[in-house]
Design a protein around this motif. Structure first.
Motif, PDB file in Angstrom:
ATOM      1  N   PRO A  58       0.797  -1.226   0.000  1.00  0.00           N
ATOM      2  CA  PRO A  58       0.000   0.000   0.000  1.00  0.00           C
ATOM      3  C   PRO A  58       0.833   1.280   0.000  1.00  0.00           C
ATOM      4  CG  PRO A  58      -0.970  -1.596   1.492  1.00  0.00           C
ATOM      5  CD  PRO A  58       0.340  -2.171   1.036  1.00  0.00           C
ATOM      6  N   ILE A  59       1.949   1.284   0.722  1.00  0.00           N
ATOM      7  CA  ILE A  59       2.818   2.466   0.730  1.00  0.00           C
ATOM      8  C   ILE A  59       3.338   2.740  -0.673  1.00  0.00           C
ATOM      9  CG2 ILE A  59       5.096   3.309   1.470  1.00  0.00           C
ATOM     10  CD1 ILE A  59       4.515   1.948   4.191  1.00  0.00           C
ATOM     11  N   GLN A  60       3.799   1.703  -1.350  1.00  0.00           N
ATOM     12  CA  GLN A  60       4.313   1.859  -2.714  1.00  0.00           C
ATOM     13  C   GLN A  60       3.214   2.363  -3.647  1.00  0.00           C
ATOM     14  OE1 GLN A  60       6.102  -1.665  -4.471  1.00  0.00           O
ATOM     15  NE2 GLN A  60       5.416  -1.016  -6.499  1.00  0.00           N
ATOM     16  N   GLU A  61       2.021   1.771  -3.530  1.00  0.00           N
ATOM     17  CA  GLU A  61       0.914   2.144  -4.414  1.00  0.00           C
ATOM     18  C   GLU A  61       0.498   3.591  -4.221  1.00  0.00           C
ATOM     19  OE1 GLU A  61      -2.160   0.815  -7.263  1.00  0.00           O
ATOM     20  OE2 GLU A  61      -0.213   0.067  -6.623  1.00  0.00           O
ATOM     21  N   MET A  62       0.362   4.018  -2.971  1.00  0.00           N
ATOM     22  CA  MET A  62      -0.091   5.380  -2.716  1.00  0.00           C
ATOM     23  C   MET A  62       0.969   6.412  -3.065  1.00  0.00           C
ATOM     24  SD  MET A  62      -2.552   5.144   0.629  1.00  0.00           S
ATOM     25  CE  MET A  62      -3.440   6.594   0.105  1.00  0.00           C
ATOM     26  N   THR A  63       2.236   6.065  -2.880  1.00  0.00           N
ATOM     27  CA  THR A  63       3.302   6.981  -3.267  1.00  0.00           C
ATOM     28  C   THR A  63       3.371   7.124  -4.785  1.00  0.00           C
ATOM     29  OG1 THR A  63       4.559   6.319  -1.309  1.00  0.00           O
ATOM     30  CG2 THR A  63       5.765   7.486  -3.038  1.00  0.00           C
ATOM     31  N   ARG A  64       3.221   6.012  -5.486  1.00  0.00           N
ATOM     32  CA  ARG A  64       3.271   6.021  -6.952  1.00  0.00           C
ATOM     33  C   ARG A  64       2.132   6.851  -7.532  1.00  0.00           C
ATOM     34  NH1 ARG A  64       1.422   2.559 -11.114  1.00  0.00           N
ATOM     35  NH2 ARG A  64       0.387   1.185  -9.630  1.00  0.00           N
ATOM     36  N   ARG A  65       0.990   6.862  -6.855  1.00  0.00           N
ATOM     37  CA  ARG A  65      -0.193   7.568  -7.346  1.00  0.00           C
ATOM     38  C   ARG A  65      -0.428   8.878  -6.586  1.00  0.00           C
ATOM     39  NH1 ARG A  65      -3.822   4.118 -10.209  1.00  0.00           N
ATOM     40  NH2 ARG A  65      -3.189   1.926 -10.248  1.00  0.00           N
TER      41      ARG A  65
END
Length: 248
Positions: A58-65
């Motif tokens: 989730p951290i990776q996903e939210m940072t990417r978006r």
């Protein structure tokens, strides 16, 4: 847990972390993923919480978006300025569906951190749609005050407004701690502040806005909202304190 101050986070290159992810739509490598996770873990330690390893995705996903953020709809009713600076605003928020989770940790900042991590997993595929839902801002934390008028009650409700796509047919969480609530329209008096949100800093903001407004019975004194516009990985976050208008 050993704590660090926000000043200690200057060693982390936040902009580079964000650029590395947002410029690359593909999943990051293990080394970059670990670096991003360690950054969030360092920020979380200032709130006296630990980020579990399963939050890496989730951290990776939210940072990417990070740039894909939908504002919670609102209408500005009035704006009060002094010497060209906005002192406070009054807004109306329409009725809508919110995903809500309540945590009652020892400290306010622990409760909001634990609540937001649950909402992050809900936003990032732990839902009936099985996909990333999209981020809306602000995330809103509801505070209730004890009868002494100074102390926060333990339970803090953290709420995420469902994106417009899901308002008519709300997506459902897989986590039983998260409930979908339809809130009626409400009006708030709001003032911006920056930095961390702790019981101490929020109390200061509540007192400051009361000094500006003066004596009035038009807003609630036993409950307030804190609106957060930046994710916890941002050191100097934009926030607002919201005073809730009483129903006419």
């Amino acid at each position: 847990m050993a704590l660090i101050s926000l000043d200690d986070l200057e060693g982390f290159d936040e902009e580079q972390l964000d650029d590395d992810i947002t410029d690359n739509p593909e999943p990051v490598g293990d080394e970059e993923q670990e670096r991003l996770y360690n950054h969030w873990q360092a920020v979380a330690s200032t709130h006296q919480v630990s980020v579990p390893q399963e939050m890496t995705g989730p951290i990776q996903e939210m940072t990417r978006r990070n740039q894909e953020r939908e504002p919670v709809p609102s209408v500005t009713i009035s704006r009060h300025e002094k010497l060209g600076e906005v002192v406070y605003e009054e807004r109306m928020y329409p009725a809508g569906h919110w995903a809500c989770v309540t945590k009652g940790e020892k400290l306010y900042e622990q409760s909001i951190s634990m609540g937001f991590m649950k909402l992050m997993r809900f936003i990032c595929k732990e839902n009936s749609a099985g996909r990333y839902l999209g981020m809306t801002v602000p995330i809103v934390n509801n505070i209730h005050i004890t009868e002494d008028g100074f102390t926060f009650k333990k339970d803090i409700l953290t709420a995420y407004y469902l994106p417009a796509e899901f308002q008519a047919n709300p997506v459902q969480p897989t986590d039983p701690d998260i409930i979908i609530v339809r809130r009626e329209a409400f009006r708030v008096i709001t003032r911006i502040f920056y930095g961390t949100t702790t019981e101490e800093t929020i109390t200061q903001q509540i007192n400051m806005l009361w000094e500006i407004l003066g004596a009035t019975d038009d807003v609630h004194r036993d409950s307030y909202m804190v609106a957060v516009y930046e994710n916890p990985g941002v050191t100097c976050r934009r926030n607002e304190i919201w005073f809730i208008r009483r129903e006419p």
